[in-house]
Design a protein around this motif. Structure first.
Motif, PDB file in Angstrom:
ATOM      1  N   ASP A   1       6.968 -34.508  48.988  1.00 16.68           N
ATOM      2  CA  ASP A   1       6.108 -34.588  47.805  1.00 16.68           C
ATOM      3  C   ASP A   1       4.721 -35.158  48.066  1.00 16.68           C
ATOM      4  O   ASP A   1       3.870 -35.127  47.200  1.00 16.68           O
ATOM      5  CB  ASP A   1       6.798 -35.372  46.688  1.00 16.68           C
ATOM      6  CG  ASP A   1       7.121 -36.798  47.078  1.00 16.68           C
ATOM      7  OD1 ASP A   1       6.858 -37.193  48.235  1.00 16.68           O
ATOM      8  OD2 ASP A   1       7.643 -37.531  46.214  1.00 16.68           O
ATOM      9  N   TRP A   2       4.419 -35.656  49.244  1.00 23.29           N
ATOM     10  CA  TRP A   2       3.066 -36.134  49.546  1.00 23.29           C
ATOM     11  C   TRP A   2       2.158 -34.992  49.993  1.00 23.29           C
ATOM     12  O   TRP A   2       0.949 -35.154  50.076  1.00 23.29           O
ATOM     13  CB  TRP A   2       3.083 -37.226  50.616  1.00 23.29           C
ATOM     14  CG  TRP A   2       3.708 -36.826  51.909  1.00 23.29           C
ATOM     15  CD1 TRP A   2       4.984 -37.077  52.308  1.00 23.29           C
ATOM     16  CD2 TRP A   2       3.110 -36.095  52.985  1.00 23.29           C
ATOM     17  NE1 TRP A   2       5.209 -36.546  53.555  1.00 23.29           N
ATOM     18  CE2 TRP A   2       4.075 -35.949  53.999  1.00 23.29           C
ATOM     19  CE3 TRP A   2       1.845 -35.555  53.198  1.00 23.29           C
ATOM     20  CZ2 TRP A   2       3.809 -35.272  55.191  1.00 23.29           C
ATOM     21  CZ3 TRP A   2       1.591 -34.889  54.389  1.00 23.29           C
ATOM     22  CH2 TRP A   2       2.566 -34.761  55.368  1.00 23.29           C
TER      23      TRP A   2
ATOM     24  N   THR B   1       0.052 -31.395  50.027  1.00 21.75           N
ATOM     25  CA  THR B   1      -0.729 -30.640  49.053  1.00 21.75           C
ATOM     26  C   THR B   1      -0.364 -29.160  49.167  1.00 21.75           C
ATOM     27  O   THR B   1       0.168 -28.712  50.189  1.00 21.75           O
ATOM     28  CB  THR B   1      -2.238 -30.798  49.307  1.00 21.75           C
ATOM     29  OG1 THR B   1      -2.543 -30.268  50.596  1.00 21.75           O
ATOM     30  CG2 THR B   1      -2.676 -32.247  49.217  1.00 21.75           C
TER      31      THR B   1
ATOM     32  N   ASN C   1      -7.053 -29.111  41.394  1.00 14.16           N
ATOM     33  CA  ASN C   1      -5.737 -29.578  41.833  1.00 14.16           C
ATOM     34  C   ASN C   1      -5.470 -29.331  43.311  1.00 14.16           C
ATOM     35  O   ASN C   1      -4.362 -29.559  43.781  1.00 14.16           O
ATOM     36  CB  ASN C   1      -4.639 -28.910  41.001  1.00 14.16           C
ATOM     37  CG  ASN C   1      -4.664 -29.372  39.569  1.00 14.16           C
ATOM     38  OD1 ASN C   1      -4.834 -30.549  39.293  1.00 14.16           O
ATOM     39  ND2 ASN C   1      -4.523 -28.441  38.640  1.00 14.16           N
TER      40      ASN C   1
ATOM     41  N   LYS D   1      -4.585 -32.607  45.215  1.00 14.52           N
ATOM     42  CA  LYS D   1      -3.512 -33.443  44.675  1.00 14.52           C
ATOM     43  C   LYS D   1      -2.201 -33.136  45.384  1.00 14.52           C
ATOM     44  O   LYS D   1      -1.896 -31.986  45.689  1.00 14.52           O
ATOM     45  CB  LYS D   1      -3.352 -33.208  43.176  1.00 14.52           C
ATOM     46  CG  LYS D   1      -4.546 -33.694  42.375  1.00 14.52           C
ATOM     47  CD  LYS D   1      -4.341 -33.469  40.903  1.00 14.52           C
ATOM     48  CE  LYS D   1      -5.559 -33.921  40.111  1.00 14.52           C
ATOM     49  NZ  LYS D   1      -5.386 -33.633  38.680  1.00 14.52           N
ATOM     50  N   SER D   2      -1.416 -34.178  45.607  1.00 10.91           N
ATOM     51  CA  SER D   2      -0.107 -34.000  46.238  1.00 10.91           C
ATOM     52  C   SER D   2       0.865 -33.399  45.220  1.00 10.91           C
ATOM     53  O   SER D   2       0.604 -33.372  44.016  1.00 10.91           O
ATOM     54  CB  SER D   2       0.428 -35.346  46.723  1.00 10.91           C
ATOM     55  OG  SER D   2       0.746 -36.170  45.622  1.00 10.91           O
TER      56      SER D   2
ATOM     57  N   LYS E   1       3.588 -34.668  44.269  1.00  9.55           N
ATOM     58  CA  LYS E   1       4.019 -35.743  43.371  1.00  9.55           C
ATOM     59  C   LYS E   1       2.999 -35.958  42.262  1.00  9.55           C
ATOM     60  O   LYS E   1       3.371 -36.123  41.093  1.00  9.55           O
ATOM     61  CB  LYS E   1       4.238 -37.031  44.142  1.00  9.55           C
ATOM     62  CG  LYS E   1       4.659 -38.191  43.255  1.00  9.55           C
ATOM     63  CD  LYS E   1       5.242 -39.306  44.025  1.00  9.55           C
ATOM     64  CE  LYS E   1       5.665 -40.489  43.199  1.00  9.55           C
ATOM     65  NZ  LYS E   1       6.040 -40.267  41.839  1.00  9.55           N
ATOM     66  N   GLU E   2       1.709 -35.956  42.624  1.00  8.40           N
ATOM     67  CA  GLU E   2       0.674 -36.127  41.608  1.00  8.40           C
ATOM     68  C   GLU E   2       0.692 -34.970  40.615  1.00  8.40           C
ATOM     69  O   GLU E   2       0.545 -35.186  39.396  1.00  8.40           O
ATOM     70  CB  GLU E   2      -0.700 -36.224  42.269  1.00  8.40           C
ATOM     71  CG  GLU E   2      -0.906 -37.504  43.056  1.00  8.40           C
ATOM     72  CD  GLU E   2      -2.168 -37.492  43.883  1.00  8.40           C
ATOM     73  OE1 GLU E   2      -2.711 -38.578  44.112  1.00  8.40           O
ATOM     74  OE2 GLU E   2      -2.617 -36.396  44.304  1.00  8.40           O
TER      75      GLU E   2
ATOM     76  N   ASN F   1       3.308 -33.142  39.862  1.00  9.28           N
ATOM     77  CA  ASN F   1       4.529 -33.289  39.072  1.00  9.28           C
ATOM     78  C   ASN F   1       4.325 -34.346  37.981  1.00  9.28           C
ATOM     79  O   ASN F   1       4.716 -34.139  36.835  1.00  9.28           O
ATOM     80  CB  ASN F   1       5.703 -33.678  39.962  1.00  9.28           C
ATOM     81  CG  ASN F   1       7.029 -33.471  39.273  1.00  9.28           C
ATOM     82  OD1 ASN F   1       7.579 -32.394  39.330  1.00  9.28           O
ATOM     83  ND2 ASN F   1       7.521 -34.487  38.603  1.00  9.28           N
ATOM     84  N   ASP F   2       3.719 -35.478  38.341  1.00  9.71           N
ATOM     85  CA  ASP F   2       3.496 -36.544  37.364  1.00  9.71           C
ATOM     86  C   ASP F   2       2.542 -36.108  36.254  1.00  9.71           C
ATOM     87  O   ASP F   2       2.683 -36.523  35.109  1.00  9.71           O
ATOM     88  CB  ASP F   2       2.939 -37.793  38.056  1.00  9.71           C
ATOM     89  CG  ASP F   2       3.956 -38.449  38.971  1.00  9.71           C
ATOM     90  OD1 ASP F   2       5.161 -38.128  38.862  1.00  9.71           O
ATOM     91  OD2 ASP F   2       3.552 -39.283  39.812  1.00  9.71           O
ATOM     92  N   GLU F   3       1.581 -35.247  36.601  1.00  8.99           N
ATOM     93  CA  GLU F   3       0.593 -34.817  35.618  1.00  8.99           C
ATOM     94  C   GLU F   3       1.103 -33.702  34.714  1.00  8.99           C
ATOM     95  O   GLU F   3       0.890 -33.715  33.500  1.00  8.99           O
ATOM     96  CB  GLU F   3      -0.672 -34.353  36.340  1.00  8.99           C
ATOM     97  CG  GLU F   3      -1.813 -34.011  35.418  1.00  8.99           C
ATOM     98  CD  GLU F   3      -3.093 -33.684  36.170  1.00  8.99           C
ATOM     99  OE1 GLU F   3      -3.939 -32.978  35.590  1.00  8.99           O
ATOM    100  OE2 GLU F   3      -3.250 -34.123  37.331  1.00  8.99           O
TER     101      GLU F   3
END
Length: 122
Positions: free
Chosen positions: A56-57, A59, A85, A88-89, A91-92, A94-96
């Protein structure tokens, strides 16, 4: 008498500065030891096929180069706009875009790459 107080204050501030630098230096060394880095994409002509190596880190452009899948296809599969985007990784992203579910972006990327790969030879 005032000179002694001034010297004590200066000495105290110097010691405080050394302690702060030491603490942040130790934190930096600890973080550096825990950092494992990331591998480079495979050399040209060799394509990575193991989707379990995707983390997940990473891109989307990095994954695109590593697995030779167009990044536009990956952005479309995830349902995320490409503009803004790219750095963004997973994970980022997914969080967004999917804050209610963990790992959705990662699983969609893996599934898309699996469908693009040719079947393994017998």
């Amino acid at each position: 008498m005032a000179v002694n107080k001034q010297r004590l204050l200066v000495l105290g501030l110097i010691i405080l500065g050394i302690v702060i630098v030491g603490l942040f230096g130790l934190r930096t060394m600890r973080a550096f030891r825990q950092f494992h880095g990331h591998g480079r994409p495979p050399p040209p002509g060799r394509v990575e096929t193991d989707v379990e190596k995707i983390q997940d880190w990473m891109t989307i452009p990095f994954i695109s180069r590593t697995y030779l899948v167009p990044d536009r296809m990956l952005f479309k599969a995830v349902g995320v706009p490409e503009n803004g985007n790219r750095q963004k990784s997973l994970k980022e992203l997914n969080d967004e875009y999917y804050p209610q579910a963990d790992g959705v972006v990662l699983e969609k990327i893996k599934a898309t790459i699996l469908t693009r790969q040719p079947p393994a030879p017998p």
